[in-house]
Design a protein around this motif. Structure first.
Motif, PDB file in Angstrom:
ATOM      1  N   GLY A  58       3.638   8.419  -1.995  1.00  0.00           N
ATOM      2  CA  GLY A  58       3.771   8.520  -0.692  1.00  0.00           C
ATOM      3  C   GLY A  58       4.614   7.454  -0.325  1.00  0.00           C
ATOM      4  O   GLY A  58       5.519   7.142  -1.177  1.00  0.00           O
ATOM      5  N   GLU A  59       4.469   7.102   0.945  1.00  0.00           N
ATOM      6  CA  GLU A  59       5.599   5.782   1.492  1.00  0.00           C
ATOM      7  C   GLU A  59       4.982   4.465   0.787  1.00  0.00           C
ATOM      8  O   GLU A  59       3.889   4.399   1.115  1.00  0.00           O
ATOM      9  CB  GLU A  59       5.709   5.869   3.005  1.00  0.00           C
ATOM     10  CG  GLU A  59       6.701   4.711   3.411  1.00  0.00           C
ATOM     11  CD  GLU A  59       7.065   5.097   4.986  1.00  0.00           C
ATOM     12  OE1 GLU A  59       8.150   4.508   5.253  1.00  0.00           O
ATOM     13  OE2 GLU A  59       6.269   5.694   5.683  1.00  0.00           O
ATOM     14  N   ILE A  60       5.698   3.877   0.397  1.00  0.00           N
ATOM     15  CA  ILE A  60       5.579   2.545   0.129  1.00  0.00           C
ATOM     16  C   ILE A  60       5.595   1.470   1.458  1.00  0.00           C
ATOM     17  O   ILE A  60       6.643   1.409   1.999  1.00  0.00           O
ATOM     18  CB  ILE A  60       6.245   1.734  -0.951  1.00  0.00           C
ATOM     19  CG1 ILE A  60       6.423   2.479  -2.237  1.00  0.00           C
ATOM     20  CG2 ILE A  60       6.244   0.345  -1.329  1.00  0.00           C
ATOM     21  CD1 ILE A  60       7.213   2.324  -3.401  1.00  0.00           C
ATOM     22  N   CYS A  61       4.540   0.711   1.559  1.00  0.00           N
ATOM     23  CA  CYS A  61       4.556  -0.041   2.792  1.00  0.00           C
ATOM     24  C   CYS A  61       4.194  -1.651   2.280  1.00  0.00           C
ATOM     25  O   CYS A  61       3.564  -1.809   1.356  1.00  0.00           O
ATOM     26  CB  CYS A  61       3.501   0.375   3.727  1.00  0.00           C
ATOM     27  SG  CYS A  61       3.732   2.075   4.614  1.00  0.00           S
ATOM     28  N   VAL A  62       4.875  -2.569   3.024  1.00  0.00           N
ATOM     29  CA  VAL A  62       4.831  -4.054   2.647  1.00  0.00           C
ATOM     30  C   VAL A  62       4.528  -4.767   3.745  1.00  0.00           C
ATOM     31  O   VAL A  62       4.856  -4.538   4.856  1.00  0.00           O
ATOM     32  CB  VAL A  62       6.022  -4.230   1.664  1.00  0.00           C
ATOM     33  CG1 VAL A  62       5.867  -5.719   1.342  1.00  0.00           C
ATOM     34  CG2 VAL A  62       6.440  -3.415   0.729  1.00  0.00           C
ATOM     35  N   ARG A  63       3.568  -5.725   3.556  1.00  0.00           N
ATOM     36  CA  ARG A  63       3.111  -6.717   4.415  1.00  0.00           C
ATOM     37  C   ARG A  63       3.425  -8.181   3.912  1.00  0.00           C
ATOM     38  O   ARG A  63       2.855  -8.229   2.856  1.00  0.00           O
ATOM     39  CB  ARG A  63       1.712  -6.440   5.039  1.00  0.00           C
ATOM     40  CG  ARG A  63       1.645  -7.471   5.973  1.00  0.00           C
ATOM     41  CD  ARG A  63       0.280  -6.993   6.800  1.00  0.00           C
ATOM     42  NE  ARG A  63      -1.035  -6.883   6.070  1.00  0.00           N
ATOM     43  CZ  ARG A  63      -2.351  -6.385   6.330  1.00  0.00           C
ATOM     44  NH1 ARG A  63      -2.152  -5.801   7.699  1.00  0.00           N
ATOM     45  NH2 ARG A  63      -3.101  -6.267   5.679  1.00  0.00           N
TER      46      ARG A  63
ATOM     47  N   LYS B 122       0.744  -1.202  -0.118  1.00  0.00           N
ATOM     48  CA  LYS B 122      -0.080  -0.031   0.058  1.00  0.00           C
ATOM     49  C   LYS B 122       0.804   1.348  -0.113  1.00  0.00           C
ATOM     50  O   LYS B 122       2.018   1.138   0.145  1.00  0.00           O
ATOM     51  CB  LYS B 122      -0.921   0.016   1.176  1.00  0.00           C
ATOM     52  CG  LYS B 122      -0.148   0.231   2.602  1.00  0.00           C
ATOM     53  CD  LYS B 122      -1.323   0.301   3.758  1.00  0.00           C
ATOM     54  CE  LYS B 122      -0.713   0.496   5.066  1.00  0.00           C
ATOM     55  NZ  LYS B 122      -1.462   0.513   6.168  1.00  0.00           N
ATOM     56  N   VAL B 123       0.169   2.475  -0.414  1.00  0.00           N
ATOM     57  CA  VAL B 123       0.880   3.648  -0.347  1.00  0.00           C
ATOM     58  C   VAL B 123       0.187   4.656   0.436  1.00  0.00           C
ATOM     59  O   VAL B 123      -1.060   4.897   0.392  1.00  0.00           O
ATOM     60  CB  VAL B 123       1.057   4.206  -1.749  1.00  0.00           C
ATOM     61  CG1 VAL B 123       1.843   5.621  -1.894  1.00  0.00           C
ATOM     62  CG2 VAL B 123       1.865   3.224  -2.711  1.00  0.00           C
ATOM     63  N   VAL B 124       1.070   5.309   1.510  1.00  0.00           N
ATOM     64  CA  VAL B 124       0.403   6.147   2.420  1.00  0.00           C
ATOM     65  C   VAL B 124       0.957   7.550   2.439  1.00  0.00           C
ATOM     66  O   VAL B 124       2.173   7.877   2.146  1.00  0.00           O
ATOM     67  CB  VAL B 124       0.296   5.576   3.766  1.00  0.00           C
ATOM     68  CG1 VAL B 124      -0.175   4.146   4.017  1.00  0.00           C
ATOM     69  CG2 VAL B 124       1.820   5.374   4.405  1.00  0.00           C
ATOM     70  N   ASP B 125      -0.063   8.349   2.934  1.00  0.00           N
ATOM     71  CA  ASP B 125       0.563   9.805   2.937  1.00  0.00           C
ATOM     72  C   ASP B 125       1.577   9.928   4.238  1.00  0.00           C
ATOM     73  O   ASP B 125       1.546   9.276   5.300  1.00  0.00           O
ATOM     74  CB  ASP B 125      -0.711  10.722   3.211  1.00  0.00           C
ATOM     75  CG  ASP B 125      -0.227  12.192   3.432  1.00  0.00           C
ATOM     76  OD1 ASP B 125      -0.041  12.824   2.310  1.00  0.00           O
ATOM     77  OD2 ASP B 125      -0.202  12.587   4.545  1.00  0.00           O
ATOM     78  N   LEU B 126       2.613  10.812   3.851  1.00  0.00           N
ATOM     79  CA  LEU B 126       3.779  10.805   4.733  1.00  0.00           C
ATOM     80  C   LEU B 126       3.314  11.680   6.266  1.00  0.00           C
ATOM     81  O   LEU B 126       3.898  11.267   7.137  1.00  0.00           O
ATOM     82  CB  LEU B 126       5.096  11.623   4.305  1.00  0.00           C
ATOM     83  CG  LEU B 126       5.553  10.943   2.983  1.00  0.00           C
ATOM     84  CD1 LEU B 126       6.750  11.859   2.489  1.00  0.00           C
ATOM     85  CD2 LEU B 126       6.053   9.654   3.311  1.00  0.00           C
ATOM     86  N   SER B 127       2.340  12.434   6.018  1.00  0.00           N
ATOM     87  CA  SER B 127       1.863  13.145   7.131  1.00  0.00           C
ATOM     88  C   SER B 127       0.923  12.715   7.905  1.00  0.00           C
ATOM     89  O   SER B 127       1.033  12.393   9.423  1.00  0.00           O
ATOM     90  CB  SER B 127       1.578  14.525   7.072  1.00  0.00           C
ATOM     91  OG  SER B 127       2.479  15.284   5.966  1.00  0.00           O
ATOM     92  N   SER B 128      -0.154  12.259   7.420  1.00  0.00           N
ATOM     93  CA  SER B 128      -1.480  11.651   7.751  1.00  0.00           C
ATOM     94  C   SER B 128      -1.306  10.006   8.036  1.00  0.00           C
ATOM     95  O   SER B 128      -2.098   9.352   8.916  1.00  0.00           O
ATOM     96  CB  SER B 128      -2.561  12.122   7.317  1.00  0.00           C
ATOM     97  OG  SER B 128      -2.785  11.514   5.870  1.00  0.00           O
ATOM     98  N   GLY B 129      -0.621   9.469   7.288  1.00  0.00           N
ATOM     99  CA  GLY B 129      -0.512   7.827   7.111  1.00  0.00           C
ATOM    100  C   GLY B 129      -1.859   7.284   6.430  1.00  0.00           C
ATOM    101  O   GLY B 129      -1.873   6.173   6.518  1.00  0.00           O
ATOM    102  N   GLN B 130      -2.426   8.103   5.914  1.00  0.00           N
ATOM    103  CA  GLN B 130      -3.894   7.553   5.251  1.00  0.00           C
ATOM    104  C   GLN B 130      -3.424   6.996   4.009  1.00  0.00           C
ATOM    105  O   GLN B 130      -2.452   7.490   3.290  1.00  0.00           O
ATOM    106  CB  GLN B 130      -4.741   8.958   5.139  1.00  0.00           C
ATOM    107  CG  GLN B 130      -5.502   9.536   6.224  1.00  0.00           C
ATOM    108  CD  GLN B 130      -6.428  10.566   6.106  1.00  0.00           C
ATOM    109  OE1 GLN B 130      -6.641  11.031   4.926  1.00  0.00           O
ATOM    110  NE2 GLN B 130      -7.299  10.656   7.089  1.00  0.00           N
TER     111      GLN B 130
END
Length: 221
Positions: free
Chosen positions: A63-68, A47-55
């Motif tokens: 935004g930031e790339i997150c992996v699970r 998923k990709v999330v906003d750097l400030s809000s994490g949304q």
């Protein structure tokens, strides 16, 4: 003499030590797009999330790339603080990579978050965007853009460029990076350098550039 024709497949793969595997990848073909690292591989979520809000962000929103994944590490040994900053309560690994995905599910990695330049009014500049524009100039062989401190809260984009062998060393006039807003302009100047310091893997050593540890041939503000 026997001549053989050999076809080889080239794979583009992305992964992290913390994932214990590759999580994103693709076969590089003729229609491969710049900065694309491929699609999500089996047993992985991205998923990709906003750097400030994490949304959660949508298509083409950087935004930031997150992996699970089931292969994700349990944590850093004897360092719970580092573990919690890397892996959130839902098991998502915050990679520190900045990018986005398109309507086809292809993922693009554009920068490292730590390399983003924080300019006026908290705007963020991607160095790779300016580097790509600089490399379009016929006299520029290499380009690296970093943020140099203006005060405690703002940075100015500065470019370090290596010119082609036959290019004039002294620029004819102040360069401008066109097609970008004012806050993305190279207000920190352009340094023409003999070479850009790199590590053993070929990555620019940005700390040395920030410290001015480079042979400067000319400058233009």
């Amino acid at each position: 003499m026997l001549e053989l024709e050999v076809e080889a497949l080239v794979y583009n793969l992305w992964g992290m030590t913390e994932l214990a595997s590759f999580g994103i990848g693709c076969i590089v073909t003729q229609d491969w797009k710049s900065l694309c690292i491929g699609k999500v591989l089996p047993f992985f979520e991205v998923k990709v999330v906003d750097l400030s809000s994490g949304q959660l962000l949508g298509t083409d929103e950087p935004g930031e790339i997150c992996v699970r994944s089931p292969t994700t590490m349990i944590g850093y040994a004897n360092n719970s603080a580092a573990t919690s900053s890397m892996i959130d309560a839902e098991g998502w690994v915050h990679t520190g990579d900045y990018g986005y995905y398109d309507s086809q599910g292809l993922i693009y990695l554009t920068d490292r978050i730590k390399d983003l330049i924080k300019t006026k009014s908290s705007f963020q500049v991607q160095p790779s965007e300016l580097e790509d524009l600089l490399l379009q100039h016929p006299h520029v062989a290499e380009a690296v853009v970093i943020g140099v401190c203006q005060d405690d809260f703002e940075e100015m984009p500065r470019a370090f460029v290596v010119l082609e062998p036959e290019a004039p060393v002294q620029p004819e006039g102040p360069p401008a990076v066109y097609r970008v807003p004012d806050f993305k302009q190279l207000t920190g100047g352009v340094w023409v350098v003999e070479e850009i310091p790199k590590n053993s893997t070929g990555k620019p050593m940005k700390r040395q550039l920030k410290a001015g540890q480079v042979t400067q041939l000319a400058s233009c503000c």
